[in-house]
Design a protein around this motif. Structure first.
Motif, PDB file in Angstrom:
ATOM      1  N   GLU A  85       0.833  -1.202   0.000  1.00 26.87           N
ATOM      2  CA  GLU A  85       0.000   0.000   0.000  1.00 26.87           C
ATOM      3  C   GLU A  85       0.871   1.256   0.000  1.00 26.87           C
ATOM      4  N   THR A  86       0.383   2.299  -0.672  1.00 29.76           N
ATOM      5  CA  THR A  86       0.982   3.614  -0.522  1.00 29.76           C
ATOM      6  C   THR A  86       0.361   4.270   0.697  1.00 29.76           C
ATOM      7  N   LEU A  87       1.175   4.589   1.691  1.00 30.89           N
ATOM      8  CA  LEU A  87       0.684   5.126   2.955  1.00 30.89           C
ATOM      9  C   LEU A  87       1.151   6.549   3.223  1.00 30.89           C
ATOM     10  N   LEU A  88       2.215   6.975   2.553  1.00 33.57           N
ATOM     11  CA  LEU A  88       2.786   8.286   2.813  1.00 33.57           C
ATOM     12  C   LEU A  88       3.057   8.991   1.489  1.00 33.57           C
ATOM     13  N   ASP A  89       2.395  10.121   1.283  1.00 31.07           N
ATOM     14  CA  ASP A  89       2.609  10.945   0.093  1.00 31.07           C
ATOM     15  C   ASP A  89       3.599  12.049   0.456  1.00 31.07           C
ATOM     16  N   ARG A  90       4.749  12.072  -0.213  1.00 34.40           N
ATOM     17  CA  ARG A  90       5.825  13.000   0.129  1.00 34.40           C
ATOM     18  C   ARG A  90       5.573  14.370  -0.515  1.00 34.40           C
ATOM     19  N   THR A  91       4.687  15.123   0.067  1.00 37.17           N
ATOM     20  CA  THR A  91       4.383  16.467  -0.431  1.00 37.17           C
ATOM     21  C   THR A  91       5.363  17.510   0.080  1.00 37.17           C
ATOM     22  N   GLY A  92       6.172  17.164   1.075  1.00 32.43           N
ATOM     23  CA  GLY A  92       6.987  18.137   1.776  1.00 32.43           C
ATOM     24  C   GLY A  92       6.153  18.890   2.798  1.00 32.43           C
ATOM     25  N   ALA A  93       6.848  19.620   3.672  1.00 32.08           N
ATOM     26  CA  ALA A  93       6.162  20.414   4.689  1.00 32.08           C
ATOM     27  C   ALA A  93       6.880  21.738   4.852  1.00 32.08           C
ATOM     28  N   VAL A  94       6.126  22.739   5.262  1.00 31.88           N
ATOM     29  CA  VAL A  94       6.684  24.069   5.471  1.00 31.88           C
ATOM     30  C   VAL A  94       6.219  24.601   6.824  1.00 31.88           C
ATOM     31  N   ASP A  95       7.162  25.156   7.577  1.00 31.89           N
ATOM     32  CA  ASP A  95       6.883  25.840   8.840  1.00 31.89           C
ATOM     33  C   ASP A  95       7.142  27.324   8.626  1.00 31.89           C
ATOM     34  N   HIS A  96       6.304  28.153   9.233  1.00 33.12           N
ATOM     35  CA  HIS A  96       6.561  29.597   9.162  1.00 33.12           C
ATOM     36  C   HIS A  96       6.002  30.265  10.405  1.00 33.12           C
ATOM     37  N   GLY A  97       6.454  31.492  10.627  1.00 42.43           N
ATOM     38  CA  GLY A  97       5.938  32.241  11.763  1.00 42.43           C
ATOM     39  C   GLY A  97       7.028  32.685  12.712  1.00 42.43           C
ATOM     40  N   ARG A  98       6.809  32.506  14.009  1.00 37.62           N
ATOM     41  CA  ARG A  98       7.684  33.058  15.037  1.00 37.62           C
ATOM     42  C   ARG A  98       9.129  32.604  14.833  1.00 37.62           C
ATOM     43  N   PRO A  99      10.058  33.561  14.651  1.00 30.58           N
ATOM     44  CA  PRO A  99      11.442  33.188  14.324  1.00 30.58           C
ATOM     45  C   PRO A  99      12.083  32.256  15.334  1.00 30.58           C
ATOM     46  N   GLU A 100      11.820  32.456  16.646  1.00 32.97           N
ATOM     47  CA  GLU A 100      12.493  31.627  17.640  1.00 32.97           C
ATOM     48  C   GLU A 100      12.086  30.169  17.527  1.00 32.97           C
ATOM     49  N   VAL A 101      10.838  29.910  17.102  1.00 34.60           N
ATOM     50  CA  VAL A 101      10.382  28.532  16.947  1.00 34.60           C
ATOM     51  C   VAL A 101      10.946  27.934  15.664  1.00 34.60           C
ATOM     52  N   VAL A 102      10.802  28.653  14.565  1.00 42.46           N
ATOM     53  CA  VAL A 102      11.268  28.135  13.278  1.00 42.46           C
ATOM     54  C   VAL A 102      12.779  27.914  13.299  1.00 42.46           C
ATOM     55  N   ASP A 103      13.515  28.831  13.919  1.00 43.39           N
ATOM     56  CA  ASP A 103      14.968  28.670  13.993  1.00 43.39           C
ATOM     57  C   ASP A 103      15.345  27.454  14.843  1.00 43.39           C
ATOM     58  N   ALA A 104      14.604  27.206  15.916  1.00 41.24           N
ATOM     59  CA  ALA A 104      14.880  26.031  16.752  1.00 41.24           C
ATOM     60  C   ALA A 104      14.599  24.745  15.980  1.00 41.24           C
ATOM     61  N   ILE A 105      13.550  24.735  15.175  1.00 38.38           N
ATOM     62  CA  ILE A 105      13.262  23.568  14.337  1.00 38.38           C
ATOM     63  C   ILE A 105      14.388  23.350  13.337  1.00 38.38           C
ATOM     64  N   ALA A 106      14.853  24.430  12.707  1.00 33.20           N
ATOM     65  CA  ALA A 106      15.957  24.302  11.745  1.00 33.20           C
ATOM     66  C   ALA A 106      17.199  23.718  12.409  1.00 33.20           C
ATOM     67  N   ALA A 107      17.491  24.155  13.628  1.00 33.26           N
ATOM     68  CA  ALA A 107      18.668  23.638  14.336  1.00 33.26           C
ATOM     69  C   ALA A 107      18.515  22.156  14.647  1.00 33.26           C
TER      70      ALA A 107
END
Length: 378
Positions: A85-107
Protein backbone atom coordinates in the motif's frame (compact mmCIF):
# COMPACT_ATOMS: atom_id res chain seq x y z
CA UNK A 1 13.24 -5.55 20.20
CA UNK A 2 12.17 -9.08 20.96
CA UNK A 3 11.45 -11.36 18.02
CA UNK A 4 10.19 -14.50 19.73
CA UNK A 5 7.02 -15.03 21.78
CA UNK A 6 7.72 -14.52 25.47
CA UNK A 7 4.70 -16.47 26.75
CA UNK A 8 1.62 -18.24 25.46
CA UNK A 9 -0.54 -15.41 26.81
CA UNK A 10 -3.02 -13.72 24.53
CA UNK A 11 -2.42 -9.97 24.72
CA UNK A 12 -5.69 -8.07 24.97
CA UNK A 13 -5.40 -4.73 23.18
CA UNK A 14 -8.14 -2.28 24.13
CA UNK A 15 -8.72 0.21 21.32
CA UNK A 16 -8.84 -0.15 17.55
CA UNK A 17 -7.52 3.29 16.63
CA UNK A 18 -4.11 3.75 15.10
CA UNK A 19 -2.08 2.93 18.22
CA UNK A 20 -4.09 -0.17 19.05
CA UNK A 21 -4.02 -1.32 15.43
CA UNK A 22 -0.26 -0.73 15.15
CA UNK A 23 0.30 -2.59 18.41
CA UNK A 24 -1.78 -5.54 17.22
CA UNK A 25 0.35 -5.76 14.08
CA UNK A 26 3.63 -5.38 15.99
CA UNK A 27 2.69 -8.13 18.44
CA UNK A 28 1.41 -10.60 15.85
CA UNK A 29 4.48 -9.96 13.71
CA UNK A 30 6.50 -11.28 16.67
CA UNK A 31 4.37 -14.42 16.89
CA UNK A 32 2.22 -13.20 19.80
CA UNK A 33 -1.52 -13.84 19.99
CA UNK A 34 -3.77 -10.78 20.22
CA UNK A 35 -7.40 -10.12 21.05
CA UNK A 36 -8.19 -6.55 20.00
CA UNK A 37 -11.36 -5.10 21.55
CA UNK A 38 -12.87 -1.89 20.19
CA UNK A 39 -16.05 -0.37 21.61
CA UNK A 40 -17.10 1.22 18.31
CA UNK A 41 -17.34 -0.06 14.74
CA UNK A 42 -14.31 -0.75 12.57
CA UNK A 43 -13.05 2.55 11.14
CA UNK A 44 -15.31 4.62 13.43
CA UNK A 45 -15.24 8.42 13.77
CA UNK A 46 -15.66 8.72 17.55
CA UNK A 47 -12.05 9.16 18.62
CA UNK A 48 -8.77 10.68 17.45
CA UNK A 49 -7.73 8.47 14.53
CA UNK A 50 -10.46 8.83 11.91
CA UNK A 51 -10.26 10.73 8.65
CA UNK A 52 -8.39 10.22 5.40
CA UNK A 53 -5.18 12.16 6.10
CA UNK A 54 -2.70 13.14 8.80
CA UNK A 55 0.52 15.14 8.65
CA UNK A 56 3.90 13.44 8.65
CA UNK A 57 6.61 15.95 9.46
CA UNK A 58 10.03 15.93 11.04
CA UNK A 59 9.85 19.57 12.10
CA UNK A 60 10.27 19.49 15.86
CA UNK A 61 12.36 21.86 17.94
CA UNK A 62 13.21 18.91 20.21
CA UNK A 63 16.04 16.77 18.77
CA UNK A 64 14.70 13.65 20.48
CA UNK A 65 11.40 13.91 18.63
CA UNK A 66 13.25 14.55 15.37
CA UNK A 67 15.16 11.30 15.92
CA UNK A 68 11.88 9.50 16.61
CA UNK A 69 10.42 10.79 13.33
CA UNK A 70 13.41 9.31 11.49
CA UNK A 71 12.76 5.93 13.09
CA UNK A 72 9.06 6.21 12.30
CA UNK A 73 9.76 7.12 8.68
CA UNK A 74 11.84 3.98 8.19
CA UNK A 75 8.99 1.91 9.64
CA UNK A 76 6.40 3.59 7.38
CA UNK A 77 8.61 2.65 4.42
CA UNK A 78 8.85 -0.93 5.69
CA UNK A 79 5.09 -1.09 6.19
CA UNK A 80 4.52 0.05 2.61
CA UNK A 81 6.81 -2.71 1.37
CA UNK A 82 5.12 -5.33 3.54
CA UNK A 83 1.58 -4.32 2.62
CA UNK A 84 1.95 -3.14 -0.96
CA UNK A 85 0.00 0.00 0.00
CA UNK A 86 0.98 3.61 -0.52
CA UNK A 87 0.68 5.13 2.96
CA UNK A 88 2.79 8.29 2.81
CA UNK A 89 2.61 10.94 0.09
CA UNK A 90 5.83 13.00 0.13
CA UNK A 91 4.38 16.47 -0.43
CA UNK A 92 6.99 18.14 1.78
CA UNK A 93 6.16 20.41 4.69
CA UNK A 94 6.68 24.07 5.47
CA UNK A 95 6.88 25.84 8.84
CA UNK A 96 6.56 29.60 9.16
CA UNK A 97 5.94 32.24 11.76
CA UNK A 98 7.68 33.06 15.04
CA UNK A 99 11.44 33.19 14.32
CA UNK A 100 12.49 31.63 17.64
CA UNK A 101 10.38 28.53 16.95
CA UNK A 102 11.27 28.13 13.28
CA UNK A 103 14.97 28.67 13.99
CA UNK A 104 14.88 26.03 16.75
CA UNK A 105 13.26 23.57 14.34
CA UNK A 106 15.96 24.30 11.75
CA UNK A 107 18.67 23.64 14.34
CA UNK A 108 17.08 20.34 15.39
CA UNK A 109 16.71 19.23 11.77
CA UNK A 110 20.37 20.08 11.14
CA UNK A 111 21.42 18.09 14.22
CA UNK A 112 19.35 15.15 12.97
CA UNK A 113 20.83 15.27 9.47
CA UNK A 114 17.46 16.14 7.90
CA UNK A 115 17.80 18.17 4.67
CA UNK A 116 15.89 21.44 4.89
CA UNK A 117 15.66 24.80 3.20
CA UNK A 118 15.14 28.35 4.41
CA UNK A 119 13.08 30.74 2.30
CA UNK A 120 11.87 34.30 2.49
CA UNK A 121 8.11 34.76 2.83
CA UNK A 122 8.00 36.13 -0.73
CA UNK A 123 9.91 33.17 -2.19
CA UNK A 124 7.72 30.73 -0.25
CA UNK A 125 4.54 32.42 -1.53
CA UNK A 126 5.81 32.17 -5.08
CA UNK A 127 6.38 28.44 -4.63
CA UNK A 128 3.15 27.78 -2.69
CA UNK A 129 0.66 30.50 -3.67
CA UNK A 130 -2.11 28.93 -1.59
CA UNK A 131 -0.45 30.06 1.66
CA UNK A 132 0.41 33.54 2.96
CA UNK A 133 3.66 33.35 4.91
CA UNK A 134 5.10 35.49 7.68
CA UNK A 135 8.22 35.55 9.82
CA UNK A 136 10.82 32.89 9.10
CA UNK A 137 10.04 30.07 6.64
CA UNK A 138 11.51 26.56 6.65
CA UNK A 139 10.77 23.62 4.31
CA UNK A 140 11.78 19.96 4.43
CA UNK A 141 11.02 17.45 1.70
CA UNK A 142 10.90 14.23 3.75
CA UNK A 143 7.48 15.27 5.10
CA UNK A 144 4.01 14.93 3.66
CA UNK A 145 0.67 13.37 4.46
CA UNK A 146 -0.24 9.95 5.75
CA UNK A 147 -3.20 8.12 4.24
CA UNK A 148 -4.50 7.61 7.76
CA UNK A 149 -7.65 5.56 7.18
CA UNK A 150 -5.72 3.27 4.85
CA UNK A 151 -2.92 3.01 7.41
CA UNK A 152 -5.21 1.85 10.22
CA UNK A 153 -6.87 -0.72 8.02
CA UNK A 154 -3.45 -1.90 6.84
CA UNK A 155 -2.29 -2.54 10.41
CA UNK A 156 -5.49 -4.47 11.15
CA UNK A 157 -5.37 -6.46 7.92
CA UNK A 158 -1.74 -7.46 8.39
CA UNK A 159 -2.46 -8.54 11.97
CA UNK A 160 -5.40 -10.65 10.77
CA UNK A 161 -3.28 -12.15 8.01
CA UNK A 162 -0.93 -13.71 10.57
CA UNK A 163 -3.78 -15.84 11.92
CA UNK A 164 -2.83 -14.72 15.43
CA UNK A 165 -5.30 -11.84 15.85
CA UNK A 166 -8.96 -11.81 16.79
CA UNK A 167 -10.57 -8.41 16.24
CA UNK A 168 -13.75 -7.74 18.17
CA UNK A 169 -15.65 -4.52 17.36
CA UNK A 170 -18.78 -3.12 19.01
CA UNK A 171 -17.54 -4.44 22.36
CA UNK A 172 -16.81 -2.14 25.27
CA UNK A 173 -14.52 -2.90 28.19
CA UNK A 174 -16.47 -1.58 31.16
CA UNK A 175 -14.14 -2.61 33.98
CA UNK A 176 -10.56 -3.72 34.53
CA UNK A 177 -9.86 -5.63 37.76
CA UNK A 178 -6.38 -6.35 39.03
CA UNK A 179 -5.58 -9.83 40.37
CA UNK A 180 -1.84 -9.64 41.03
CA UNK A 181 -0.35 -11.14 37.87
CA UNK A 182 -3.56 -11.13 35.85
CA UNK A 183 -6.32 -8.73 34.87
CA UNK A 184 -10.02 -9.47 34.40
CA UNK A 185 -11.89 -7.43 31.83
CA UNK A 186 -15.65 -7.07 31.91
CA UNK A 187 -17.17 -6.68 28.45
CA UNK A 188 -20.39 -5.21 27.12
CA UNK A 189 -21.10 -6.26 23.52
CA UNK A 190 -23.38 -4.49 21.03
CA UNK A 191 -23.77 -7.67 19.05
CA UNK A 192 -27.27 -9.06 19.19
CA UNK A 193 -27.28 -12.67 20.28
CA UNK A 194 -23.55 -12.60 20.88
CA UNK A 195 -22.19 -15.67 22.65
CA UNK A 196 -18.87 -13.98 23.43
CA UNK A 197 -17.82 -14.31 27.08
CA UNK A 198 -18.63 -11.34 29.27
CA UNK A 199 -15.26 -11.50 30.98
CA UNK A 200 -11.72 -12.10 29.77
CA UNK A 201 -8.80 -12.92 32.04
CA UNK A 202 -5.25 -12.40 30.82
CA UNK A 203 -1.68 -11.75 31.88
CA UNK A 204 -1.24 -8.88 29.41
CA UNK A 205 -3.53 -5.95 28.66
CA UNK A 206 -2.60 -3.00 26.45
CA UNK A 207 -4.85 0.00 27.07
CA UNK A 208 -4.52 1.93 23.80
CA UNK A 209 -7.91 3.57 24.14
CA UNK A 210 -6.82 7.18 23.72
CA UNK A 211 -9.13 9.59 25.53
CA UNK A 212 -10.82 6.71 27.36
CA UNK A 213 -7.63 5.14 28.74
CA UNK A 214 -7.09 7.26 31.88
CA UNK A 215 -10.60 6.66 33.21
CA UNK A 216 -10.51 2.98 32.29
CA UNK A 217 -7.13 2.02 33.76
CA UNK A 218 -5.92 4.98 35.82
CA UNK A 219 -7.14 3.29 39.00
CA UNK A 220 -5.24 0.09 38.23
CA UNK A 221 -2.03 2.07 37.73
CA UNK A 222 -2.63 4.00 40.95
CA UNK A 223 -3.11 0.72 42.78
CA UNK A 224 0.34 -0.30 41.58
CA UNK A 225 1.93 2.92 42.81
CA UNK A 226 2.02 4.81 39.51
CA UNK A 227 -0.15 7.80 38.73
CA UNK A 228 -0.98 8.79 35.18
CA UNK A 229 -0.50 12.48 34.41
CA UNK A 230 -3.60 14.62 33.97
CA UNK A 231 -4.86 14.04 30.42
CA UNK A 232 -6.98 16.86 29.03
CA UNK A 233 -9.62 15.54 26.62
CA UNK A 234 -10.84 18.17 24.16
CA UNK A 235 -13.15 18.25 21.15
CA UNK A 236 -11.27 19.87 18.28
CA UNK A 237 -12.97 21.37 15.22
CA UNK A 238 -10.73 21.70 12.18
CA UNK A 239 -12.41 22.08 8.80
CA UNK A 240 -11.88 21.25 5.15
CA UNK A 241 -11.98 24.22 2.77
CA UNK A 242 -12.39 23.82 -1.01
CA UNK A 243 -9.29 24.75 -3.00
CA UNK A 244 -9.06 26.32 -6.44
CA UNK A 245 -5.46 25.13 -6.82
CA UNK A 246 -4.23 21.75 -8.07
CA UNK A 247 -3.46 19.09 -5.45
CA UNK A 248 0.28 19.30 -6.06
CA UNK A 249 0.25 22.95 -4.93
CA UNK A 250 -0.25 21.94 -1.29
CA UNK A 251 2.48 20.93 1.15
CA UNK A 252 1.65 20.13 4.73
CA UNK A 253 2.11 23.30 6.77
CA UNK A 254 2.35 24.63 10.30
CA UNK A 255 2.04 28.30 11.19
CA UNK A 256 3.70 29.22 14.49
CA UNK A 257 1.46 32.22 14.85
CA UNK A 258 1.21 34.90 17.51
CA UNK A 259 -1.51 33.22 19.52
CA UNK A 260 -2.69 29.71 18.66
CA UNK A 261 -0.61 27.54 16.36
CA UNK A 262 -2.25 26.32 13.15
CA UNK A 263 -1.73 23.25 10.99
CA UNK A 264 -2.95 22.36 7.52
CA UNK A 265 -2.75 19.80 4.74
CA UNK A 266 -4.66 18.73 1.66
CA UNK A 267 -7.11 15.85 1.89
CA UNK A 268 -7.57 14.85 -1.76
CA UNK A 269 -11.21 15.00 -2.77
CA UNK A 270 -12.24 16.85 0.40
CA UNK A 271 -10.26 20.08 0.45
CA UNK A 272 -7.52 21.65 2.53
CA UNK A 273 -7.82 20.78 6.21
CA UNK A 274 -6.93 23.64 8.54
CA UNK A 275 -7.19 23.68 12.33
CA UNK A 276 -5.98 25.30 15.52
CA UNK A 277 -3.83 23.02 17.66
CA UNK A 278 -5.47 21.95 20.91
CA UNK A 279 -7.87 24.85 21.49
CA UNK A 280 -11.17 22.95 21.75
CA UNK A 281 -13.44 22.68 24.79
CA UNK A 282 -12.89 19.99 27.42
CA UNK A 283 -15.38 17.14 26.93
CA UNK A 284 -16.36 13.72 28.17
CA UNK A 285 -15.49 11.39 25.27
CA UNK A 286 -18.76 9.53 25.85
CA UNK A 287 -20.89 12.69 25.96
CA UNK A 288 -20.04 15.18 23.21
CA UNK A 289 -22.18 16.95 20.63
CA UNK A 290 -19.71 16.94 17.67
CA UNK A 291 -20.93 20.45 16.81
CA UNK A 292 -18.49 23.30 16.10
CA UNK A 293 -18.55 26.25 18.48
CA UNK A 294 -19.73 29.27 16.48
CA UNK A 295 -17.11 31.63 17.90
CA UNK A 296 -14.26 29.22 17.13
CA UNK A 297 -15.69 28.49 13.68
CA UNK A 298 -15.72 32.19 12.88
CA UNK A 299 -12.18 32.60 14.19
CA UNK A 300 -10.91 29.74 12.03
CA UNK A 301 -12.61 31.14 8.93
CA UNK A 302 -11.09 34.56 9.60
CA UNK A 303 -7.66 32.98 9.94
CA UNK A 304 -8.07 31.04 6.69
CA UNK A 305 -9.28 34.11 4.81
CA UNK A 306 -6.07 35.90 5.79
CA UNK A 307 -3.42 33.19 5.65
CA UNK A 308 -4.71 30.50 3.25
CA UNK A 309 -5.71 32.41 0.09
CA UNK A 310 -5.75 29.24 -1.99
CA UNK A 311 -9.08 28.11 -0.53
CA UNK A 312 -12.61 29.44 -0.15
CA UNK A 313 -12.84 30.42 3.51
CA UNK A 314 -16.60 30.87 3.27
CA UNK A 315 -17.29 27.19 2.62
CA UNK A 316 -15.93 25.12 5.52
CA UNK A 317 -16.86 21.50 6.21
CA UNK A 318 -16.19 21.08 9.90
CA UNK A 319 -14.72 17.94 11.44
CA UNK A 320 -14.88 16.79 15.05
CA UNK A 321 -12.10 14.82 16.71
CA UNK A 322 -10.63 14.26 20.15
CA UNK A 323 -7.28 15.30 21.56
CA UNK A 324 -5.91 13.53 24.66
CA UNK A 325 -3.26 15.98 25.80
CA UNK A 326 -0.74 15.71 28.64
CA UNK A 327 0.60 18.82 30.41
CA UNK A 328 3.92 18.62 28.53
CA UNK A 329 2.46 17.09 25.32
CA UNK A 330 4.75 14.07 25.77
CA UNK A 331 3.16 10.67 25.26
CA UNK A 332 2.50 8.17 28.05
CA UNK A 333 3.77 4.66 27.24
CA UNK A 334 4.54 2.53 30.28
CA UNK A 335 3.75 -0.74 32.03
CA UNK A 336 2.97 -1.88 35.53
CA UNK A 337 2.59 -5.63 36.03
CA UNK A 338 0.17 -7.05 33.47
CA UNK A 339 -1.02 -3.62 32.28
CA UNK A 340 0.55 -1.51 29.54
CA UNK A 341 -0.90 1.92 28.83
CA UNK A 342 -0.53 4.14 25.76
CA UNK A 343 -2.28 7.49 25.90
CA UNK A 344 -1.72 11.25 25.87
CA UNK A 345 -0.74 11.57 22.21
CA UNK A 346 -1.58 15.26 22.36
CA UNK A 347 -2.57 15.78 18.74
CA UNK A 348 0.80 14.78 17.26
CA UNK A 349 1.04 11.02 17.67
CA UNK A 350 -0.26 9.63 14.38
CA UNK A 351 2.97 10.23 12.48
CA UNK A 352 4.76 7.88 14.87
CA UNK A 353 2.19 5.06 14.58
CA UNK A 354 4.38 2.12 13.43
CA UNK A 355 7.06 3.11 15.95
CA UNK A 356 4.48 3.43 18.73
CA UNK A 357 3.26 -0.07 17.91
CA UNK A 358 6.80 -1.37 18.33
CA UNK A 359 7.39 0.53 21.57
CA UNK A 360 4.14 -0.74 23.08
CA UNK A 361 4.79 -4.29 21.89
CA UNK A 362 8.25 -4.12 23.50
CA UNK A 363 6.63 -3.31 26.84
CA UNK A 364 3.90 -5.93 26.55
CA UNK A 365 6.51 -8.62 25.92
CA UNK A 366 8.72 -7.64 28.85
CA UNK A 367 10.92 -4.91 27.46
CA UNK A 368 11.83 -1.59 29.04
CA UNK A 369 9.87 1.61 28.39
CA UNK A 370 11.24 4.44 26.29
CA UNK A 371 12.67 6.80 28.94
CA UNK A 372 10.96 9.88 27.46
CA UNK A 373 7.48 8.37 27.80
CA UNK A 374 7.84 6.44 31.06
CA UNK A 375 5.88 7.59 34.08
CA UNK A 376 9.02 7.81 36.17
CA UNK A 377 10.36 10.54 33.88
CA UNK A 378 7.58 12.93 34.87
Amino acid sequence: MSTAPSTSTTHVVIGGGVVGAATAWALTARGERVLLIEQHARGHDRGSSHGATRIFRQGYADPEYVALTTRALALWDALERESGETLLDRTGAVDHGRPEVVDAIAAALADGGIPHERLSPADAAARWPGIAFEGHVLAHATAGRIRSAVAIETFLRLAERTGLAELRFGTRVTQVEDHDGELTLTLDSDEQGSHAPRTVRTQSVVAAAGSWAPTLVGGVFAGRGARLPAVRVTQEQPAHFPSHLPDEAWPSFVHWADGDDVYGLLTPGEGVKVGFHGTGPVVDPDDRDFAPRPDEAARLQAYVARYVPGVDASRPTFISCLYDTTPDEDFVIDRRGPLTVATGFSGHGFKFAPLLGELVADLATGGAPHPRFALGSR
